[in-house]
Every structure is written in structure tokens, then in C-alpha cells.
Design a protein around this motif. Structure first.
Motif, mmCIF file in Angstrom:
data_model
loop_
_atom_site.group_PDB
_atom_site.id
_atom_site.type_symbol
_atom_site.label_atom_id
_atom_site.label_comp_id
_atom_site.label_asym_id
_atom_site.label_seq_id
_atom_site.Cartn_x
_atom_site.Cartn_y
_atom_site.Cartn_z
ATOM 1 N N ALA A 126 0.801 -1.218 0.000
ATOM 2 C CA ALA A 126 0.000 0.000 0.000
ATOM 3 C C ALA A 126 0.838 1.274 0.000
ATOM 4 C CB ALA A 126 -0.939 0.003 1.213
ATOM 5 N N PHE A 127 1.959 1.242 0.738
ATOM 6 C CA PHE A 127 2.730 2.461 0.966
ATOM 7 C C PHE A 127 4.186 2.283 0.521
ATOM 8 C CE2 PHE A 127 -0.485 2.171 4.416
ATOM 9 C CZ PHE A 127 -1.294 3.214 3.998
ATOM 10 N N GLU A 128 4.827 3.399 0.244
ATOM 11 C CA GLU A 128 6.228 3.355 -0.159
ATOM 12 C C GLU A 128 7.082 2.816 0.973
ATOM 13 O OE1 GLU A 128 7.676 7.003 -1.731
ATOM 14 O OE2 GLU A 128 6.303 7.002 -3.444
ATOM 15 N N PHE A 129 8.056 1.975 0.626
ATOM 16 C CA PHE A 129 8.958 1.374 1.611
ATOM 17 C C PHE A 129 10.395 1.755 1.269
ATOM 18 C CE2 PHE A 129 11.555 -2.024 3.402
ATOM 19 C CZ PHE A 129 11.024 -2.133 4.673
ATOM 20 N N PRO A 130 11.248 2.132 2.245
ATOM 21 C CA PRO A 130 10.988 2.152 3.688
ATOM 22 C C PRO A 130 9.837 3.100 4.058
ATOM 23 C CG PRO A 130 13.337 2.392 3.207
ATOM 24 C CD PRO A 130 12.627 2.561 1.923
ATOM 25 N N PHE A 131 9.074 2.680 5.077
ATOM 26 C CA PHE A 131 7.940 3.478 5.510
ATOM 27 C C PHE A 131 8.410 4.821 6.048
ATOM 28 C CE2 PHE A 131 6.383 -0.968 6.444
ATOM 29 C CZ PHE A 131 5.540 -1.033 5.341
ATOM 30 N N ARG A 132 7.542 5.797 5.947
ATOM 31 C CA ARG A 132 7.863 7.128 6.465
ATOM 32 C C ARG A 132 6.609 7.698 7.127
ATOM 33 N NH1 ARG A 132 8.724 9.724 0.589
ATOM 34 N NH2 ARG A 132 9.577 7.623 0.282
ATOM 35 N N HIS A 133 6.760 8.872 7.744
ATOM 36 C CA HIS A 133 5.605 9.562 8.323
ATOM 37 C C HIS A 133 5.532 10.965 7.744
ATOM 38 C CE1 HIS A 133 3.467 11.990 11.465
ATOM 39 N NE2 HIS A 133 2.601 11.049 11.176
ATOM 40 N N PRO A 134 4.366 11.338 7.168
ATOM 41 C CA PRO A 134 3.169 10.498 7.036
ATOM 42 C C PRO A 134 3.370 9.405 5.993
ATOM 43 C CG PRO A 134 2.843 12.578 5.902
ATOM 44 C CD PRO A 134 4.157 12.702 6.617
ATOM 45 N N LEU A 135 2.573 8.330 6.116
ATOM 46 C CA LEU A 135 2.652 7.246 5.160
ATOM 47 C C LEU A 135 2.345 7.780 3.753
ATOM 48 C CD1 LEU A 135 0.754 4.545 7.236
ATOM 49 C CD2 LEU A 135 3.173 4.433 6.584
ATOM 50 N N LYS A 136 3.153 7.369 2.779
ATOM 51 C CA LYS A 136 2.956 7.838 1.408
ATOM 52 C C LYS A 136 2.435 6.688 0.552
ATOM 53 C CE LYS A 136 5.143 10.255 -2.428
ATOM 54 N NZ LYS A 136 6.388 10.882 -2.947
ATOM 55 N N ARG A 137 1.257 6.877 -0.020
ATOM 56 C CA ARG A 137 0.646 5.830 -0.830
ATOM 57 C C ARG A 137 1.458 5.568 -2.097
ATOM 58 N NH1 ARG A 137 -4.316 8.367 1.146
ATOM 59 N NH2 ARG A 137 -5.549 6.769 2.250
ATOM 60 N N ARG A 138 1.604 4.294 -2.437
ATOM 61 C CA ARG A 138 2.266 3.914 -3.676
ATOM 62 C C ARG A 138 1.350 4.181 -4.867
ATOM 63 N NH1 ARG A 138 5.461 -1.703 -3.259
ATOM 64 N NH2 ARG A 138 5.218 -1.379 -5.516
ATOM 65 N N GLU A 139 1.933 4.651 -5.947
ATOM 66 C CA GLU A 139 1.138 4.861 -7.157
ATOM 67 C C GLU A 139 0.675 3.533 -7.742
ATOM 68 O OE1 GLU A 139 3.267 7.275 -9.895
ATOM 69 O OE2 GLU A 139 3.300 9.048 -8.592
ATOM 70 N N ASP A 140 1.460 2.456 -7.491
ATOM 71 C CA ASP A 140 1.104 1.136 -8.019
ATOM 72 C C ASP A 140 0.587 0.217 -6.900
ATOM 73 O OD1 ASP A 140 3.487 0.924 -6.655
ATOM 74 O OD2 ASP A 140 4.390 -0.492 -8.061
ATOM 75 N N ALA A 141 -0.063 0.809 -5.887
ATOM 76 C CA ALA A 141 -0.571 0.026 -4.757
ATOM 77 C C ALA A 141 -1.499 -1.079 -5.238
ATOM 78 C CB ALA A 141 -1.302 0.936 -3.777
ATOM 79 N N LYS A 142 -1.379 -2.248 -4.601
ATOM 80 C CA LYS A 142 -2.233 -3.374 -4.967
ATOM 81 C C LYS A 142 -3.663 -3.136 -4.479
ATOM 82 C CE LYS A 142 1.296 -6.949 -5.253
ATOM 83 N NZ LYS A 142 1.712 -8.299 -4.793
ATOM 84 N N LEU A 143 -4.610 -3.610 -5.261
ATOM 85 C CA LEU A 143 -6.027 -3.431 -4.954
ATOM 86 C C LEU A 143 -6.349 -3.970 -3.555
ATOM 87 C CD1 LEU A 143 -8.871 -2.654 -6.033
ATOM 88 C CD2 LEU A 143 -9.086 -5.034 -6.786
ATOM 89 N N GLY A 144 -6.992 -3.129 -2.757
ATOM 90 C CA GLY A 144 -7.481 -3.562 -1.447
ATOM 91 C C GLY A 144 -6.429 -3.649 -0.363
ATOM 92 N N SER A 145 -5.200 -3.213 -0.636
ATOM 93 C CA SER A 145 -4.122 -3.388 0.341
ATOM 94 C C SER A 145 -4.369 -2.626 1.641
ATOM 95 C CB SER A 145 -2.775 -2.981 -0.265
ATOM 96 O OG SER A 145 -2.839 -1.689 -0.835
ATOM 97 N N GLU A 146 -4.917 -1.411 1.547
ATOM 98 C CA GLU A 146 -5.173 -0.646 2.774
ATOM 99 C C GLU A 146 -6.272 -1.304 3.603
ATOM 100 O OE1 GLU A 146 -5.495 3.598 2.511
ATOM 101 O OE2 GLU A 146 -4.100 3.695 0.811
ATOM 102 N N GLN A 147 -7.291 -1.827 2.943
ATOM 103 C CA GLN A 147 -8.365 -2.501 3.674
ATOM 104 C C GLN A 147 -7.850 -3.789 4.318
ATOM 105 O OE1 GLN A 147 -11.970 -3.047 1.477
ATOM 106 N NE2 GLN A 147 -13.044 -4.023 3.160
ATOM 107 N N LEU A 148 -6.930 -4.467 3.642
ATOM 108 C CA LEU A 148 -6.359 -5.676 4.227
ATOM 109 C C LEU A 148 -5.514 -5.354 5.454
ATOM 110 C CD1 LEU A 148 -5.415 -7.799 1.095
ATOM 111 C CD2 LEU A 148 -7.040 -8.402 2.901
#
Length: 298
Positions: A134-156
Motif C-alpha cells: 500500500a505504501f512506499e517502503f521504507p515506511f515514512r511519516h506520514p505514510l505515502k501511498r504507492r502509485e502502483d498500490a495493490k487493490l485492497g491493500s489498505e483494507q487488508l
């Protein structure tokens, strides 16, 4: 046969009870610290969980001091001052997550220090994996959403975290456990054998073992060896060994006990070039680049 609207309206809807609801995720981190790392401390008005994935840390929560070893987790309640530091000359890996939760049941996690079981560790790994989806790794604050995030990753992430907390909650409140099903005995035996094989690999990182050698050592056919190990760990035997060697190298770099040439020799790499190539394949960094990031974090 068609039903009238009146008949359809006769179906009663049961509102499902939700014991734990996570409203918002604030931070998610996977840290690899040096052996002398010290976190000076903080407090905030939301919940935090801290899990020790490797090594040991000493945690101060308000006035209480706790020693957390590998596999242990502590919860910090809102507005609790907390800090921690590495101990024993070991470079720790820790998972830290902070989140918003107003559910009444969350109060049962106040001051909780607990050793996680296998299924709980698996759920925690699922949360981190979906976090990377869902988010760019390494994680940061605030969390930055990936442009290619997998479907439903935040809900999971939400689902897995709620499942994780509910499982811990059940373990805290149920005094008796149901007996294990006898049908699971074979699976447990396979998992146990896979753990013994993994430990053997971890203890022999200085040598390159073949599948033939491992199958002879544990008196198991190569096909069965590959099947049960992949099922239990999610990795092939050779991929696990390669990853374990690099993870050990990372630990040795963070603990600063040897130089790069000595690390390569102790882990059975034929040359510093081969060591650097294998390290970069696993981490996208050379050993020297990784050492610089460790120094930057300490």
C-alpha cells in the motif's frame, strides 16, 4: 418464483457486533537498529505496538521497565511516555505501528507485554506485507501511498490488524484452550521438521549446503524436503539459506564486530566481490551502502 417487495422486506438484518475497529493508521515502521541504539522517548495520544523481531531491547513505559526478547510485543496506551534501547550488544530489528482506536475493548491492551504465538506472528507479517503493497517502503511519516498500490491493500491492513488484535484479546480472556485436533498432528510434525531444517541452515551459514546433503542429514527425500519446507516457510530451501546469510551479514554489519572481508569469510563467501553481489541482490544495496544507512539511523 418471484417474491414481492413486502416479502423481501420481511427478512431481518442482523447488525454485526464489532469488538475492535481500527479507524486510522498513523505510522508503520520496520527498523533495523545498531547494537548501541537508544530511542530517547516520546508520548502521543494514540495507541502503539512494538514487536521485537530480532535481538533484545529494554523498554521504559512510564515508570515500568521491561526486557523484551525476540518474539515479544508491548502495547503503549495513549499519552504513555515510552523509550527503549538495544541491550546485550545485539542489533535489534523492531516493528512499530501506531493507530487510532476508540473501541472499548482496546483498553484491555493497557500495559500488555506478551510473547506472540506462530499464528499471531504470521498475521503481523501479513500486516507488514500489505503495508509494503500500500505504501512506499521504507515506511515514512506520514505514510505515502504507492502509485502502483495493490487493490485492497489498505483494507487488508485494517482487516489483518483487527484480526491480530482480536486473536490476542481472545487469548487474554479465555482461560481454557480447546484440545488440538488429532488430524493436525501430521501438519505439526512437518512444521516442526521444517523448523529444525531452518535452524540447521541458520547454524551452518558458513558453508554452502546442497539439497542432497540436507536430505541425507534429515533422512528425507529431496522432493518431500522441498515440499514441506516451502509449505512451512514460504521459501525454497536454497532461497531461505541465501536470505539467511545476507540477514546474518546485516546483523554483523550493525554490530560492527568485523570488517567486510571478515564477514564475507565467516559466512563462507568465496570472495568479497561475491559477497557484495549476493548482498545487493537481496537488499538493493552493497554492504558498504547498507553500513552507511545504519550509521545514519543511530
Amino acid at each position: 418464483m418471484e417474491q414481492s417487495q413486502t416479502e423481501l422486506d420481511d427478512y431481518y438484518r442482523t447488525q454485526l457486533t464489532q469488538t475492535i475497529v481500527i479507524e486510522q493508521m498513523i505510522t508503520m515502521f520496520y527498523f533495523e537498529f545498531g547494537r548501541d541504539y537508544v530511542f530517547s522517548g516520546e508520548s502521543h495520544n494514540f495507541w502503539e505496538l512494538l514487536y521485537v523481531d530480532r535481538g533484545e531491547i529494554e523498554v521504559m513505559a512510564d515508570e515500568e521497565r521491561h526486557l523484551l526478547t525476540q518474539g515479544m510485543m508491548i502495547f503503549h496506551k495513549p499519552n504513555e511516555y515510552h523509550k527503549f534501547n538495544a541491550v546485550g550488544g545485539k542489533a535489534p530489528n523492531v516493528i512499530v505501528m501506531t493507530f487510532e482506536c476508540q473501541s472499548e475493548a482496546i483498553t484491555l491492551f493497557r500495559d500488555l507485554v506478551i510473547q506472540l504465538e506462530d499464528e499471531e506472528r504470521n498475521l503481523l507479517a501479513d500486516i507488514v506485507r500489505e503495508g509494503m503493497n500500500a505504501f512506499e517502503f521504507p515506511f515514512r511519516h506520514p505514510l505515502k501511498r504507492r502509485e502502483d498500490a495493490k487493490l485492497g491493500s489498505e483494507q487488508l491492513i485494517k482487516c489483518y490488524l483487527e484480526m491480530f488484535l482480536l486473536r490476542l484479546l481472545r487469548r487474554q480472556t479465555l482461560h481454557a484452550r480447546k484440545p488440538s485436533l488429532s488430524s493436525a498432528a501430521k501438519e505439526r510434525a512437518s512444521d516442526e521438521l521444517a523448523r529444525h531444517i531452518a535452524k540447521y541452515l541458520d547454524d551452518h551459514l558458513h558453508t554452502e549446503l546442497s539439497l542432497d546433503e540436507i536430505s541425507r542429514m534429515f533422512m528425507i527425500g529431496k522432493t518431500r524436503l522441498k515440499e514441506l519446507f516451502k509449505q512451512a516457510t514460504g521459501h525454497t530451501v536454497m532461497a531461505y539459506a541465501a536470505n539467511a546469510r545476507v540477514e546474518r551479514a546485516k546483523l554483523m554489519i550493525r554490530e560492527r564486530t568485523d570488517n567486510m572481508t571478515e564477514i564475507a569469510e565467516k559466512l563462507g563467501f568465496s570472495s568479497i566481490h561475491y559477497f557484495s553481489k549476493a548482498f545487493k541482490k537481496q537488499t538493493n544495496m552493497t554492504p558498504t551502502e547498507y553500513a552507511r544507512t545504519v550509521k545514519a539511523r543511530v
